[in-house]
Design a protein around this motif. Structure first.
Motif, mmCIF file in Angstrom:
data_model
loop_
_atom_site.group_PDB
_atom_site.id
_atom_site.type_symbol
_atom_site.label_atom_id
_atom_site.label_comp_id
_atom_site.label_asym_id
_atom_site.label_seq_id
_atom_site.Cartn_x
_atom_site.Cartn_y
_atom_site.Cartn_z
ATOM 1 N N GLU A 383 67.415 48.113 43.763
ATOM 2 C CA GLU A 383 67.707 49.475 44.029
ATOM 3 C C GLU A 383 68.501 50.265 43.152
ATOM 4 O O GLU A 383 68.669 51.384 43.097
ATOM 5 C CB GLU A 383 68.302 49.443 45.583
ATOM 6 N N ARG A 384 69.641 49.611 42.546
ATOM 7 C CA ARG A 384 70.592 50.226 41.751
ATOM 8 C C ARG A 384 69.724 50.902 40.495
ATOM 9 O O ARG A 384 70.078 51.859 39.662
ATOM 10 C CB ARG A 384 71.643 49.257 41.149
ATOM 11 N N GLN A 385 68.554 50.354 40.048
ATOM 12 C CA GLN A 385 67.736 50.889 39.001
ATOM 13 C C GLN A 385 66.817 51.947 39.545
ATOM 14 O O GLN A 385 66.146 52.490 38.561
ATOM 15 C CB GLN A 385 66.753 49.649 38.431
ATOM 16 N N LYS A 386 66.907 52.244 40.512
ATOM 17 C CA LYS A 386 66.018 53.296 41.246
ATOM 18 C C LYS A 386 64.548 53.100 40.847
ATOM 19 O O LYS A 386 63.787 53.940 40.401
ATOM 20 C CB LYS A 386 66.528 54.703 40.732
ATOM 21 N N ILE A 387 64.249 51.897 41.398
ATOM 22 C CA ILE A 387 62.748 51.640 40.820
ATOM 23 C C ILE A 387 61.842 52.426 41.918
ATOM 24 O O ILE A 387 62.154 52.437 43.203
ATOM 25 C CB ILE A 387 62.572 50.169 41.087
ATOM 26 N N ASP A 388 60.853 52.802 41.563
ATOM 27 C CA ASP A 388 59.700 53.483 42.357
ATOM 28 C C ASP A 388 59.240 52.663 43.517
ATOM 29 O O ASP A 388 59.281 53.200 44.538
ATOM 30 C CB ASP A 388 58.532 53.989 41.541
ATOM 31 N N ARG A 389 58.820 51.477 43.171
ATOM 32 C CA ARG A 389 58.277 50.762 44.180
ATOM 33 C C ARG A 389 58.918 49.161 44.282
ATOM 34 O O ARG A 389 58.694 48.657 43.245
ATOM 35 C CB ARG A 389 56.850 50.521 44.340
ATOM 36 N N ILE A 390 59.411 48.745 45.405
ATOM 37 C CA ILE A 390 59.924 47.486 45.480
ATOM 38 C C ILE A 390 59.318 46.723 46.615
ATOM 39 O O ILE A 390 59.248 47.220 47.773
ATOM 40 C CB ILE A 390 61.483 47.590 45.523
#
Length: 663
Positions: A383-390
């Motif tokens: 989440e810290r990487q601000k990923i579009d989809r996890i």
């Protein structure tokens, strides 16, 4: 009545206490030695009595005696003081303590028999939920185990009670008590020589598992915080290996500027637009059983077939011996923190990663893993990487069937086929470059896979192909479950690449394929073997496939990929970075030009790689091709590498505890 007459009962009581204490301690020792004999016999029968030989047994007996004397010495004074009040109460409490100690010891031996690594301070770095999930997945905690523990407690207590039948004189009881006191004070200087150990399994089998756990626990709770000094910044890594790192600010010990060379362009075709980057990180994929020169034979035939179309590093090292370091090491080339970078949690320092940098350059980003992403705090890091989809275990709907569970019904989650399928089906539009991560976990204890009959046939066929049908057949039968999961992972990768090849953007996709660490459940041959994993860059873009001999680590991936993308596609890369790594070495000969720490477990930062040497928890080894190592006696070099490790620990603690990765 005289004073002497009053003293006589007390003296008799003391004499009786000394004798009772000594014979009870010896009874404990005899039971411990019986446990040692069972452990040695079982390990030798399951593996190799050439490694687990009689010398290993005798040294193991020595460490067991040291542990018995140590426990006796610690308990001696409290036992005598309590005996002055009630000798019966003192005996009962001592027998209870020894019974619990022996049950704990049996548990530690059992853990070692499953993992082939003794339990140490790493247990303190996991949350209760993580520990519970691990035990539940193994299927080792159930009603029968609890009943067995209760029966074992009663049996051991009864046997210790019978130790009073041992006939021991007051003189020898006194000798025992005095020796026990001496050992309790000087246990640290009584460690035996380990030079007879022919393998990592033999080395650890010599250890008394309770003494090992005690020593590691003591280190964990007594080690003071590392003190950071500016002079530590005179760093071997910055002194001209592949990359000249110009450190910027003493308050940010890893922050530097550097010109990272593009070493990939000579081997890859150039596209009109930036390529996709797909990371495939396979649980437990070790070099010991994958690819050319796999000393156990290769059980990844599909991956092996990709080598002729790939860039392949046969001497790659993971940065940690467990999964907790994979994401920070592979995706961000980060230091470890105290218990793994992701365990910093809410206090996670600000940092760059390939995900955050490529996202700022217009890349879409995604991650999929088939397990509970709160394990090892992976979700918070992602989440810290601000990923579009996890996507983790909760994103798999009823269409997907979880992995088989042990009798208690607990499953780690979903298999490799399901992970790849979900990731591909939910992948975002293919007209935009993307960086996508697929992390598997099937090849993990308890090593249960679907369609066992199919993979058993594939396993037998691969054994025959490897020529292993007659060579140590008991070994390959013993570790069939583990190696079958590797074949399963390889077949799932085959299916994934085949499905991905049908996508319009396949031709402009670069696949990074590696393992997070080697499986410790298959005995390690050397202390560095736990880190030895294959590394492959596979892509239709590869114009000059090649197998590389030099030593590299996962730390080198981010700097290498970003240097390539910056050079070929003019991507915007930060000028100030804190990468631990350098770049992948593309030399044609074997060599090691790296200077890196490696972290075994969440509480064990005890290994350091430097040029042709490997420092491992106080022992020094020389490195040879295929990462073969031999212990060497060079006190000057040993102290030098220990200093390098201590210097790193200082910077690591300061930077991660004070948010000093980036400014």
């Amino acid at each position: 009545m005289s004073a002497a007459d009053l003293q006589e009962p007390r003296i008799n009581k003391l004499y009786h206490a000394i004798t009772r204490f000594a014979v009870t301690s010896m009874g404990f020792g005899l039971l411990l030695l019986l446990t040692r004999l069972i452990e040695w016999t079982w390990l030798g029968s399951q593996n190799n009595f050439n490694d687990i030989n009689i010398k290993v047994l005798l040294l193991g007996v020595y460490t067991d005696i040291i542990w018995v004397l140590f426990v006796s010495g610690i308990a001696l004074i409290p036992f005598f003081l309590l005996s002055l009040l009630s000798s019966r109460l003192a005996s009962i409490l001592y027998q209870i303590i020894l019974t619990l100690s022996l049950i704990l010891h049996i548990g530690l031996v059992y853990y070692f028999s499953l993992s082939y690594l003794p339990l140490g301070a790493d247990v303190y770095a996991y949350t209760f939920k993580d520990l519970w999930d691990t035990v539940a997945a193994s299927g080792q905690l159930n009603l029968w185990v609890i009943i067995g523990a209760i029966i074992t407690f009663g049996l051991i207590y009864l046997l210790l009670s019978q130790s009073r039948r041992l006939n021991l004189s007051l003189r020898y009881s006194t000798y025992w008590s005095c020796i026990a006191l001496v050992v309790a004070v000087g246990v640290e200087v009584l460690s035996p020589s380990t030079s007879v150990a022919k393998s990592e399994l033999a080395y650890y089998s010599m250890k008394n598992k309770s003494l090992y756990f005690y020593e590691k626990s003591l280190e964990h709770f007594n080690i003071p915080s590392e003190i950071y000094y500016d002079f530590y910044l005179e760093n071997e890594v910055g002194k001209g290996y592949f990359v000249r790192k110009n450190f910027i600010n003493n308050n940010f010990p890893f922050l530097h500027s550097a010109k990272y060379p593009d070493v990939l362009s000579p081997y890859l075709d150039t596209l009109d637009s930036p390529p996709n980057i797909v990371f495939v990180m396979i649980e437990g994929l070790g070099k010991a059983y994958s690819g050319p020169d796999a000393y156990l034979g290769s059980f990844t035939p599909f991956m092996d077939s990709l080598i002729q179309h790939s860039l392949y590093w046969k001497n790659c090292l993971s940065t940690t011996g467990r999964t907790f370091g994979m994401l920070p090491g592979v995706m961000a080339s980060l230091p470890f923190g105290q218990n793994g970078f992701m365990e910093t949690g809410d206090n996670m320092p600000h940092h760059h990663s390939i995900l955050s940098i490529l996202r700022s350059n217009g890349y879409q980003t995604s991650y999929v893993g088939g397990f509970d992403l709160t394990f090892d705090n992976a979700l918070q890091f992602l989440e810290r990487q601000k990923i579009d989809r996890i996507e983790g275990i909760t994103q798999f709907d009823g269409k997907y069937k979880p992995l088989p569970a042990k009798g208690n019904g607990f499953s780690w989650g979903y298999g490799d086929f399901e992970v790849y399928d979900l990731g591909l089906n939910s992948m975002l539009k293919d007209d935009q470059p993307g960086v996508h991560i697929f992390q598997t976990q099937t090849s993990h204890d308890p090593f249960l896979i679907p369609d066992v009959a199919k993979y058993e046939q594939l396993y037998k066929a691969q054994l025959a192909k490897n020529g292993k049908t007659v060579e140590t057949p008991a070994f390959y039968e013993r570790y069939k479950s583990q190696l079958m999961t590797i074949i399963y992972a390889d077949e799932a990768l085959r299916s994934f690449i085949k499905a991905y090849s049908k996508r319009a953007d396949f031709e402009k996709t670069i696949f990074i394929i590696s393992g997070d660490h080697r499986l410790p459940e298959i005995p390690l041959s050397t202390v560095i073997d736990r880190y030895h994993v294959p590394l492959m860059i596979y892509s239709p873009q590869v114009s000059q496939p090649k197998i590389f001999e030099p030593v590299v680590t996962h730390f080198e991936l981010v700097p290498t990929l970003l240097a390539y993308l910056e050079n070929q596609y003019a991507l915007s890369i930060p000028k100030e970075v804190a990468w631990m790594g350098e770049v992948l070495d593309t030399a044609s000969i074997y060599r090691n030009k790296l200077s890196h720490p490696l972290m075994r477990n969440k509480n064990e930062l005890v290994d350091y790689l430097h040029d042709s040497l490997f420092y491992a928890n106080g022992r020094l080894f020389k490195l040879y091709p295929n990462l073969y190592i031999e212990e060497t006696n060079d006190p000057k070099a040993l102290n030098r590498l220990k200093q390098l490790l201590d210097d790193f620990k200082s910077k690591n603690t300061f930077a991660t505890n004070n948010n000093r990765i980036l400014r």
